[in-house]
Structure formats: structure tokens, C-alpha cells
Design a protein around this motif. Structure first.
Motif, PDB file in Angstrom:
ATOM      1  N   ARG A 164       0.850  -1.198   0.000  1.00 53.63           N
ATOM      2  CA  ARG A 164       0.000   0.000   0.000  1.00 53.63           C
ATOM      3  C   ARG A 164       0.879   1.240   0.000  1.00 53.63           C
ATOM      4  O   ARG A 164       1.913   1.266   0.683  1.00 53.63           O
ATOM      5  N   VAL A 165       0.495   2.239  -0.804  1.00 55.17           N
ATOM      6  CA  VAL A 165       1.309   3.454  -0.935  1.00 55.17           C
ATOM      7  C   VAL A 165       0.424   4.671  -0.702  1.00 55.17           C
ATOM      8  O   VAL A 165      -0.612   4.835  -1.368  1.00 55.17           O
ATOM      9  N   ASN A 166       0.815   5.508   0.249  1.00 57.78           N
ATOM     10  CA  ASN A 166       0.017   6.674   0.622  1.00 57.78           C
ATOM     11  C   ASN A 166       0.908   7.887   0.862  1.00 57.78           C
ATOM     12  O   ASN A 166       2.134   7.759   0.972  1.00 57.78           O
ATOM     13  N   ALA A 167       0.260   9.047   0.957  1.00 60.79           N
ATOM     14  CA  ALA A 167       0.971  10.269   1.320  1.00 60.79           C
ATOM     15  C   ALA A 167       0.320  10.892   2.545  1.00 60.79           C
ATOM     16  O   ALA A 167      -0.895  10.826   2.719  1.00 60.79           O
ATOM     17  N   VAL A 168       1.157  11.501   3.379  1.00 58.34           N
ATOM     18  CA  VAL A 168       0.677  12.360   4.457  1.00 58.34           C
ATOM     19  C   VAL A 168       1.104  13.785   4.081  1.00 58.34           C
ATOM     20  O   VAL A 168       2.260  14.007   3.704  1.00 58.34           O
ATOM     21  N   ALA A 169       0.150  14.716   4.140  1.00 57.74           N
ATOM     22  CA  ALA A 169       0.423  16.098   3.731  1.00 57.74           C
ATOM     23  C   ALA A 169       0.293  17.028   4.947  1.00 57.74           C
ATOM     24  O   ALA A 169      -0.822  17.382   5.335  1.00 57.74           O
ATOM     25  N   PRO A 170       1.428  17.406   5.537  1.00 62.13           N
ATOM     26  CA  PRO A 170       1.363  18.268   6.724  1.00 62.13           C
ATOM     27  C   PRO A 170       1.137  19.728   6.355  1.00 62.13           C
ATOM     28  O   PRO A 170       1.494  20.175   5.257  1.00 62.13           O
ATOM     29  N   GLY A 171       0.574  20.479   7.313  1.00 59.95           N
ATOM     30  CA  GLY A 171       0.660  21.941   7.303  1.00 59.95           C
ATOM     31  C   GLY A 171       1.905  22.337   8.074  1.00 59.95           C
ATOM     32  O   GLY A 171       2.822  21.525   8.235  1.00 59.95           O
ATOM     33  N   TRP A 172       1.947  23.571   8.572  1.00 61.41           N
ATOM     34  CA  TRP A 172       3.149  24.002   9.301  1.00 61.41           C
ATOM     35  C   TRP A 172       3.277  23.227  10.608  1.00 61.41           C
ATOM     36  O   TRP A 172       2.330  23.181  11.410  1.00 61.41           O
ATOM     37  N   VAL A 173       4.443  22.643  10.784  1.00 60.18           N
ATOM     38  CA  VAL A 173       4.723  21.823  11.967  1.00 60.18           C
ATOM     39  C   VAL A 173       6.032  22.319  12.581  1.00 60.18           C
ATOM     40  O   VAL A 173       7.014  22.548  11.860  1.00 60.18           O
ATOM     41  N   ASP A 174       6.020  22.480  13.887  1.00 63.75           N
ATOM     42  CA  ASP A 174       7.181  23.036  14.596  1.00 63.75           C
ATOM     43  C   ASP A 174       8.284  21.972  14.698  1.00 63.75           C
ATOM     44  O   ASP A 174       8.289  21.151  15.598  1.00 63.75           O
ATOM     45  N   THR A 175       9.180  21.989  13.715  1.00 65.41           N
ATOM     46  CA  THR A 175      10.294  21.025  13.682  1.00 65.41           C
ATOM     47  C   THR A 175      11.603  21.776  13.406  1.00 65.41           C
ATOM     48  O   THR A 175      11.600  22.978  13.145  1.00 65.41           O
ATOM     49  N   ASP A 176      12.679  21.005  13.358  1.00 64.34           N
ATOM     50  CA  ASP A 176      14.018  21.544  13.067  1.00 64.34           C
ATOM     51  C   ASP A 176      14.057  22.289  11.732  1.00 64.34           C
ATOM     52  O   ASP A 176      14.876  23.188  11.534  1.00 64.34           O
ATOM     53  N   LEU A 177      13.159  21.904  10.813  1.00 63.74           N
ATOM     54  CA  LEU A 177      13.107  22.532   9.491  1.00 63.74           C
ATOM     55  C   LEU A 177      13.016  24.051   9.590  1.00 63.74           C
ATOM     56  O   LEU A 177      13.608  24.786   8.797  1.00 63.74           O
ATOM     57  N   TRP A 178      12.257  24.528  10.605  1.00 65.52           N
ATOM     58  CA  TRP A 178      12.017  25.961  10.727  1.00 65.52           C
ATOM     59  C   TRP A 178      13.244  26.736  11.147  1.00 65.52           C
ATOM     60  O   TRP A 178      13.352  27.936  10.885  1.00 65.52           O
ATOM     61  N   ASP A 179      14.210  26.088  11.809  1.00 61.53           N
ATOM     62  CA  ASP A 179      15.472  26.773  12.127  1.00 61.53           C
ATOM     63  C   ASP A 179      16.147  27.188  10.822  1.00 61.53           C
ATOM     64  O   ASP A 179      16.689  28.281  10.697  1.00 61.53           O
ATOM     65  N   ARG A 180      16.097  26.272   9.843  1.00 65.22           N
ATOM     66  CA  ARG A 180      16.761  26.555   8.566  1.00 65.22           C
ATOM     67  C   ARG A 180      15.928  27.509   7.703  1.00 65.22           C
ATOM     68  O   ARG A 180      16.474  28.351   7.014  1.00 65.22           O
ATOM     69  N   LEU A 181      14.599  27.375   7.771  1.00 64.82           N
ATOM     70  CA  LEU A 181      13.745  28.180   6.893  1.00 64.82           C
ATOM     71  C   LEU A 181      13.606  29.627   7.359  1.00 64.82           C
ATOM     72  O   LEU A 181      13.604  30.540   6.547  1.00 64.82           O
ATOM     73  N   ALA A 182      13.490  29.822   8.671  1.00 64.83           N
ATOM     74  CA  ALA A 182      13.104  31.154   9.162  1.00 64.83           C
ATOM     75  C   ALA A 182      14.116  31.779  10.116  1.00 64.83           C
ATOM     76  O   ALA A 182      13.996  32.962  10.449  1.00 64.83           O
ATOM     77  N   GLY A 183      15.112  31.022  10.582  1.00 63.18           N
ATOM     78  CA  GLY A 183      16.134  31.581  11.475  1.00 63.18           C
ATOM     79  C   GLY A 183      15.505  32.260  12.681  1.00 63.18           C
ATOM     80  O   GLY A 183      14.648  31.686  13.352  1.00 63.18           O
ATOM     81  N   ASP A 184      15.894  33.528  12.913  1.00 65.29           N
ATOM     82  CA  ASP A 184      15.428  34.277  14.091  1.00 65.29           C
ATOM     83  C   ASP A 184      13.921  34.542  14.064  1.00 65.29           C
ATOM     84  O   ASP A 184      13.320  34.821  15.094  1.00 65.29           O
ATOM     85  N   GLU A 185      13.334  34.485  12.879  1.00 61.85           N
ATOM     86  CA  GLU A 185      11.892  34.791  12.772  1.00 61.85           C
ATOM     87  C   GLU A 185      10.998  33.577  13.021  1.00 61.85           C
ATOM     88  O   GLU A 185       9.779  33.651  12.930  1.00 61.85           O
ATOM     89  N   ARG A 186      11.657  32.447  13.315  1.00 59.06           N
ATOM     90  CA  ARG A 186      10.949  31.177  13.452  1.00 59.06           C
ATOM     91  C   ARG A 186       9.722  31.271  14.379  1.00 59.06           C
ATOM     92  O   ARG A 186       8.591  31.001  13.953  1.00 59.06           O
ATOM     93  N   ASP A 187       9.949  31.712  15.643  1.00 64.14           N
ATOM     94  CA  ASP A 187       8.863  31.683  16.626  1.00 64.14           C
ATOM     95  C   ASP A 187       7.748  32.653  16.238  1.00 64.14           C
ATOM     96  O   ASP A 187       6.556  32.352  16.390  1.00 64.14           O
ATOM     97  N   THR A 188       8.135  33.838  15.728  1.00 63.09           N
ATOM     98  CA  THR A 188       7.132  34.826  15.339  1.00 63.09           C
ATOM     99  C   THR A 188       6.264  34.292  14.207  1.00 63.09           C
ATOM    100  O   THR A 188       5.035  34.439  14.219  1.00 63.09           O
TER     101      THR A 188
END
Ligand code: NAP
Length: 235
Positions: A164-188
Motif C-alpha cells: 500500500r502506498v500513501n501520502a501524508v500532507a502536513p501543514g506548518w509543523v514546529d520542527t528543526d526545518l524551521w530553524d533553517r527556513l526562518a532563522g530568528d523569525e521562526r517563533d514569530t
């Protein structure tokens, strides 16, 4: 014992999934490119039957090596994404970075599928994302990759059956990814999104771990895209 191979298991949602499965007493193999990241994750994860192995989804040989190392598995989940210089206006895109993003999210999962017969007993779950449906300027590459994942799981569901093959499609999730994407603006930025969402918060990695478990274990689910986004596609 049930064994799950998690590509992207060294961080974010993949690591949360590894933690949940180890807590259930299951076997887990975590994989990613960075051996140090995998080691750090392994130290922090609950005790249990855990192995770690490097893989680069852009490199077919390493995918075969990973399957050889893991041995027969019940489930494969990939959460891999390479967002370096992928979130840019199209006028500024470097084609090499576009290819790297598609390697992690689309081509790599296709290669995981290529070698799945005889190695994967039950399911392959690939991670898409809400922005295939609610794109914002600067997000064309990942939106296209996420859309491709949705088409890919439908095609693979019919070709790889009975896997069986499926996808999970997340919205914004608070993970390590956001350190790289948003830096200091992450929490805001995460707090601003939380205020907009019907559920009043952004996702937690554990929300997605629950979804990967539900989707991969449900024997009547294949070719599906399951949205775990707190209503982000609606606002
Ligand atoms: N977090 C969000 O807000 C959000 C929103 C929508 C969709 N998503 C999707 O959810 C998934 C998981 O995101 P996350 O937040 O958990 O991200 P994350 O913490 O950055 O984890 C991504 C993982 O992918 C691995 N990876 C990247 N490129 C790889 C490659 N070529 N081969 C093998 N492994 C690779 C990384 O490890 P190495 O660097 O060691 O390889 C890392 O462990 C992604 O597909 C992402 O697009 C996330």
C-alpha cells in the motif's frame, strides 16, 4: 516484530515517528545523509531495537545499500526534504537546487519504490505538504514537488500492490526545518500561523507521527493523501 524504515528519521517528524514506534516496542531503522545527525537522534530516542544508516535519496546506490542493511521491513516512511535555496522567487532559482529538492521528495521515493518488491511487506508512505493546495510566492518548487508526491502515490498504489502506498500532507509543523527556513523569525512566524489556524496552534511532530502510524497500518488505505494541517488549506 514489526519493522519500520524511516528516511528522515534523524530529525523532525521522522524522529518523532521513531520515538513513537520504539515506545510501542517495535523495530526501527532511521536513515538520512548526515551520520552525526543520526547519532544524535539515536542517543536521544527511547531505548529499543533501533538501527541507523546513512542514505542520500539523490543516490540510487545508497538506497540499495540501505535496503540491504535494513533487511526485510514491514513499512517504509520517508519524511526527507532538502529545502536549501528551494524557497525563492522563481527568478532567483538555481536549477541544481530544484533538482536536489525533487530528488529528496519525488525521485528518491520513486527509487525506494523501485526496490520495494520483496523487501517491503506492507506499506510505503511519502510526505507531501499543504502548499500544493495553498501556495505562497516563493514556494513554487516545494509546491510542485508536493503535488508530484500526491500523483505518485496514486500511481504507485496500483503498480506496487499489494504494497500500500500513501501520502501524508502536513501543514506548518514546529520542527528543526524551521530553524533553517526562518532563522530568528521562526517563533514569530509560527505564532502568527497558529493564530490563523482553526485549531489555534501549529502542528507538533507527534501529530504527524500519529498520522504516519495510522496511515501505514490501516490495511484498507492505499493511494490516499491524508491532510494533517490544522485546517491550513482552508484559511
Ligand atoms: N515542518 C513543516 O512545517 C512542514 C510543512 C509541510 C510539509 N512538510 C514536509 O514534512 C516532511 C518532514 O519535514 P520535517 O519538518 O520533519 O523536516 P526536517 O526536520 O528538516 O527533516 C527532514 C529530514 O530529511 C533528511 N533528508 C533531506 N534530504 C535528504 C536526502 N537527499 N536523502 C536522505 N535524507 C534526506 C534530513 O536529514 P539529512 O540532512 O541528514 O539528510 C532530515 O532528517 C518534509 O517532506 C517536508 O517537506 C513539513
Amino acid at each position: 516484530m514489526t519493522t519500520t524504515l524511516i528516511i528522515g528519521g534523524g530529525s523532525g517528524m521522522g524522529r518523532a515517528l521513531a520515538a513513537a514506534l520504539l515506545t510501542r516496542g517495535e523495530s526501527v531503522v532511521i536513515a538520512g545523509r548526515d551520520a552525526d545527525r543520526l547519532k544524535r537522534a539515536a542517543v536521544a530516542l527511547p531505548d529499543g531495537d533501533l538501527r541507523a544508516h546513512t542514505v542520500d535519496l539523490a543516490d540510487e546506490e545508497t538506497i540499495v545499500e540501505l535496503y540491504d542493511h535494513a533487511g526485510p521491513v514491514d513499512h517504509v516512511v520517508t519524511t526527507a526534504v532538502d529545502v536549501r535555496d528551494a524557497y525563492l522567487p522563481v527568478a532567483a532559482l538555481d536549477p541544481a537546487r530544484v533538482h536536489a529538492a525533487f530528488d529528496a521528495k519525488v525521485v528518491g521515493p520513486l527509487l525506494l519504490a523501485k526496490y520495494a518488491q520483496g523487501r517491503v511487506a506492507e506499506s510505503l508512505t511519502i510526505t507531501a505538504g499543504f502548499n500544493a493546495h495553498r501556495p505562497a510566492p516563493g514556494g513554487a518548487v516545494i509546491a510542485a514537488a508536493n503535488g508530484a508526491v500526491e500523483a505518485l502515490v496514486r500511481a504507485l498504489a496500483v503498480e506496487l500492490a499489494p504494497i500500500r502506498v500513501n501520502a501524508v500532507a502536513p501543514g506548518w509543523v514546529d520542527t528543526d526545518l524551521w530553524d533553517r527556513l526562518a532563522g530568528d523569525e521562526r517563533d514569530t512566524r509560527l505564532a502568527a500561523m497558529a493564530a490563523r489556524l482553526p485549531v489555534g496552534r501549529v502542528g507538533r511532530a507527534e501529530d504527524l507521527a500519529d498520522a504516519f502510524i495510522a496511515v501505514s497500518r490501516n490495511g484498507f488505505t492505499t493511494g490516499s493523501v491524508v491532510h494533517i494541517d490544522g485546517g491550513q488549506r482552508l484559511v
